[in-house]
Motif scaffolding. Structure first.
Motif, mmCIF file in Angstrom:
data_model
loop_
_atom_site.group_PDB
_atom_site.id
_atom_site.type_symbol
_atom_site.label_atom_id
_atom_site.label_comp_id
_atom_site.label_asym_id
_atom_site.label_seq_id
_atom_site.Cartn_x
_atom_site.Cartn_y
_atom_site.Cartn_z
ATOM 1 N N LEU A 18 0.280 -0.926 0.391
ATOM 2 C CA LEU A 18 0.212 0.194 0.594
ATOM 3 C C LEU A 18 0.999 1.629 0.449
ATOM 4 N N ASN A 19 2.287 1.476 0.904
ATOM 5 C CA ASN A 19 2.882 2.524 1.006
ATOM 6 C C ASN A 19 3.380 1.971 -0.765
ATOM 7 N N THR A 20 3.811 1.416 -1.004
ATOM 8 C CA THR A 20 4.444 0.972 -2.632
ATOM 9 C C THR A 20 3.667 1.513 -3.716
ATOM 10 N N TYR A 21 2.133 1.490 -4.107
ATOM 11 C CA TYR A 21 0.956 1.685 -4.881
ATOM 12 C C TYR A 21 0.583 2.641 -4.337
ATOM 13 N N ASP A 22 0.361 3.826 -4.591
ATOM 14 C CA ASP A 22 -0.602 4.974 -4.028
ATOM 15 C C ASP A 22 -1.809 4.713 -4.984
ATOM 16 N N GLN A 23 -2.869 5.926 -4.564
ATOM 17 C CA GLN A 23 -4.123 5.476 -5.144
ATOM 18 C C GLN A 23 -3.883 5.661 -6.827
ATOM 19 N N ASP A 24 -3.087 6.329 -6.581
ATOM 20 C CA ASP A 24 -2.307 7.237 -8.250
ATOM 21 C C ASP A 24 -2.002 5.687 -9.461
ATOM 22 N N THR A 25 -1.335 4.785 -9.048
ATOM 23 C CA THR A 25 -0.769 4.049 -9.687
ATOM 24 C C THR A 25 -1.613 2.944 -10.500
ATOM 25 N N PRO A 26 -1.633 3.082 -11.490
ATOM 26 C CA PRO A 26 -2.161 2.027 -12.319
ATOM 27 C C PRO A 26 -2.102 0.452 -11.464
ATOM 28 N N ASP A 27 -3.269 -0.283 -12.155
ATOM 29 C CA ASP A 27 -3.429 -1.734 -11.948
ATOM 30 C C ASP A 27 -2.877 -1.213 -10.077
ATOM 31 N N ARG A 28 -3.676 -0.457 -9.573
ATOM 32 C CA ARG A 28 -3.375 -0.403 -7.631
ATOM 33 C C ARG A 28 -3.390 -1.590 -7.524
ATOM 34 N N TRP A 29 -4.496 -2.821 -7.269
ATOM 35 C CA TRP A 29 -4.673 -3.517 -6.490
ATOM 36 C C TRP A 29 -4.542 -4.999 -7.646
ATOM 37 N N GLU A 30 -3.818 -5.351 -8.532
ATOM 38 C CA GLU A 30 -2.769 -6.223 -8.859
ATOM 39 C C GLU A 30 -1.846 -6.271 -8.680
ATOM 40 N N ASN A 31 -0.938 -4.910 -8.816
ATOM 41 C CA ASN A 31 0.071 -4.915 -7.902
ATOM 42 C C ASN A 31 0.282 -5.055 -6.141
ATOM 43 N N VAL A 32 -1.007 -5.032 -5.604
ATOM 44 C CA VAL A 32 -0.773 -5.222 -4.537
ATOM 45 C C VAL A 32 -0.814 -6.805 -4.235
ATOM 46 N N ALA A 33 -2.120 -7.369 -5.140
ATOM 47 C CA ALA A 33 -2.439 -8.752 -4.889
ATOM 48 C C ALA A 33 -1.326 -9.509 -5.075
ATOM 49 N N ARG A 34 -0.145 -8.939 -5.985
ATOM 50 C CA ARG A 34 1.483 -10.190 -6.284
ATOM 51 C C ARG A 34 2.145 -9.824 -5.536
ATOM 52 N N ALA A 35 2.402 -8.220 -4.690
ATOM 53 C CA ALA A 35 3.838 -7.934 -3.891
ATOM 54 C C ALA A 35 2.856 -9.657 -2.622
ATOM 55 N N VAL A 36 1.694 -9.225 -2.320
ATOM 56 C CA VAL A 36 1.134 -10.150 -1.618
ATOM 57 C C VAL A 36 1.543 -11.475 -1.227
ATOM 58 N N GLY A 37 1.063 -11.800 -2.277
ATOM 59 C CA GLY A 37 1.252 -13.119 -3.154
ATOM 60 C C GLY A 37 0.245 -14.456 -2.310
ATOM 61 N N GLY A 38 0.866 -15.685 -2.328
ATOM 62 C CA GLY A 38 -0.046 -16.370 -1.570
ATOM 63 C C GLY A 38 -1.457 -16.955 -1.839
ATOM 64 N N GLY A 39 -1.665 -16.804 -3.111
ATOM 65 C CA GLY A 39 -2.616 -16.828 -3.960
ATOM 66 C C GLY A 39 -4.001 -15.526 -3.844
ATOM 67 N N LYS A 40 -3.831 -14.846 -2.992
ATOM 68 C CA LYS A 40 -4.766 -13.373 -2.666
ATOM 69 C C LYS A 40 -5.009 -12.959 -4.529
ATOM 70 N N THR A 41 -5.936 -12.207 -4.526
ATOM 71 C CA THR A 41 -6.537 -11.914 -6.096
ATOM 72 C C THR A 41 -6.813 -10.377 -5.350
ATOM 73 N N ALA A 42 -6.796 -9.540 -6.896
ATOM 74 C CA ALA A 42 -6.559 -7.579 -6.659
ATOM 75 C C ALA A 42 -8.342 -8.143 -5.927
ATOM 76 N N ASP A 43 -9.096 -8.883 -6.384
ATOM 77 C CA ASP A 43 -10.656 -8.587 -5.628
ATOM 78 C C ASP A 43 -10.685 -8.865 -4.276
#
Length: 87
Positions: A18-43
């Motif tokens: 969340l600190n890396t990908y702020d609200q203005d980052t394109p595809d924010r939730w996809e990037n956050v999901a990829r960073a979290v891992g463990g099969g977490k999706t953007a949703d």
């Protein structure tokens, strides 16, 4: 579908993302999901974020009951009366 539970490590990674990908980052939730891992999706991460925002809002309003507090905002005391009466 991912697991509904979040490990401590996933929460740490989530906060970092969340600190890396702020609200203005394109595809924010996809990037956050990829960073979290463990099969977490953007949703999954978006839902987790929305729940976090709701929790912070409730805490800010003083509704601490579900966090072990009593929701009382009179200086942290659950006892009534003035400070003179408690002495």
């Amino acid at each position: 579908m991912s697991s509904p539970s979040w490990t401590k490590r996933q929460n740490e990674l989530f906060e970092q993302a969340l600190n890396t990908y702020d609200q203005d980052t394109p595809d924010r939730w996809e990037n956050v999901a990829r960073a979290v891992g463990g099969g977490k999706t953007a949703d999954d991460v978006k839902r987790h974020y929305e729940e976090l925002v709701q929790d912070v809002h409730r805490i800010a309003l003083g509704d601490l009951r579900q966090y072990g507090g009593n929701g009382n905002t009179n200086g942290g005391s659950s006892r009534g009366g003035s400070s003179q009466e408690r002495r």
